[in-house]
Design a protein around this motif. Sequence first.
Motif, mmCIF file in Angstrom:
data_model
loop_
_atom_site.group_PDB
_atom_site.id
_atom_site.type_symbol
_atom_site.label_atom_id
_atom_site.label_comp_id
_atom_site.label_asym_id
_atom_site.label_seq_id
_atom_site.Cartn_x
_atom_site.Cartn_y
_atom_site.Cartn_z
ATOM 1 N N ASP A 70 -26.369 12.596 -3.509
ATOM 2 C CA ASP A 70 -26.333 11.223 -2.991
ATOM 3 C C ASP A 70 -24.965 10.584 -3.242
ATOM 4 O OD1 ASP A 70 -28.900 11.478 -2.059
ATOM 5 O OD2 ASP A 70 -29.795 10.104 -3.520
ATOM 6 N N ALA A 71 -24.399 10.832 -4.410
ATOM 7 C CA ALA A 71 -23.100 10.248 -4.743
ATOM 8 C C ALA A 71 -21.993 10.794 -3.842
ATOM 9 C CB ALA A 71 -22.767 10.499 -6.211
ATOM 10 N N SER A 74 -22.414 9.486 -0.273
ATOM 11 C CA SER A 74 -22.025 8.067 -0.218
ATOM 12 C C SER A 74 -20.504 7.939 -0.301
ATOM 13 C CB SER A 74 -22.680 7.290 -1.357
ATOM 14 O OG SER A 74 -24.080 7.275 -1.192
ATOM 15 N N TYR A 84 -15.161 6.204 -5.246
ATOM 16 C CA TYR A 84 -16.595 5.928 -5.345
ATOM 17 C C TYR A 84 -17.112 6.219 -6.759
ATOM 18 C CZ TYR A 84 -21.601 6.134 -4.608
ATOM 19 O OH TYR A 84 -22.944 5.926 -4.709
ATOM 20 N N PHE A 85 -16.512 7.195 -7.420
ATOM 21 C CA PHE A 85 -17.007 7.655 -8.716
ATOM 22 C C PHE A 85 -16.504 6.844 -9.902
ATOM 23 C CE2 PHE A 85 -17.333 11.187 -5.780
ATOM 24 C CZ PHE A 85 -18.649 11.542 -5.955
ATOM 25 N N SER A 88 -19.622 5.163 -11.245
ATOM 26 C CA SER A 88 -20.839 5.917 -10.966
ATOM 27 C C SER A 88 -21.317 6.665 -12.214
ATOM 28 C CB SER A 88 -20.558 6.928 -9.845
ATOM 29 O OG SER A 88 -21.666 7.754 -9.627
ATOM 30 N N HIS A 112 -23.519 15.535 -13.602
ATOM 31 C CA HIS A 112 -24.570 14.566 -13.910
ATOM 32 C C HIS A 112 -25.470 15.223 -14.935
ATOM 33 C CE1 HIS A 112 -28.164 11.986 -13.279
ATOM 34 N NE2 HIS A 112 -27.220 11.058 -13.159
#
Length: 164
Positions: A70-71, A74, A84-85, A88, A112
């Motif tokens: 998903d990350a 996105s 983006y990260f 996150s 993750h």
Amino acid sequence: MKLHRLSRTYILDKAGINTAKIVSINGTLKWEPVMILPASGLPEKAVFIKSVMADVNENSKRAHFMAMIDAIFSGMMLDDFSKYFANSVVKYKVAHSFKHAGKTENLRELKHGNKDRIYLYPYTGKMGRFVFFFEAAHKNQQQTETAVKERAEELIKKVIEANL
């Protein structure tokens, strides 16, 4: 070198995640998610898909994997998806660096949880912007495994030499 375009749904399905129950991510991807097909041309024989099916094999791993997918999907809606990260729970970092043709190349990883990873290589060329998905892993050690590094180096060199 033949490429196979990846969709979020396809990847999650290969991880055993019921895609009928997931929330869609809306937007336009500015990066193309791909993997390199093996000589057989069959996506299910590619290292990435085989690793997803082998290593994303229980609910906690699936939860970590889904967060990473998903990350990245996105993030690929941005010109610089690494931004983006910044805030996150999924981390995006260099997993391995090496020299090729006088330039430093970086294998990247999504992280993750303590052990779950997806190995990637972002590439911008004359045919566009790509994020190559190389392998999913549930690590048993701190360092990226030598076999993962060697496979990734070989694939990154093929990508560069193909001059996409």
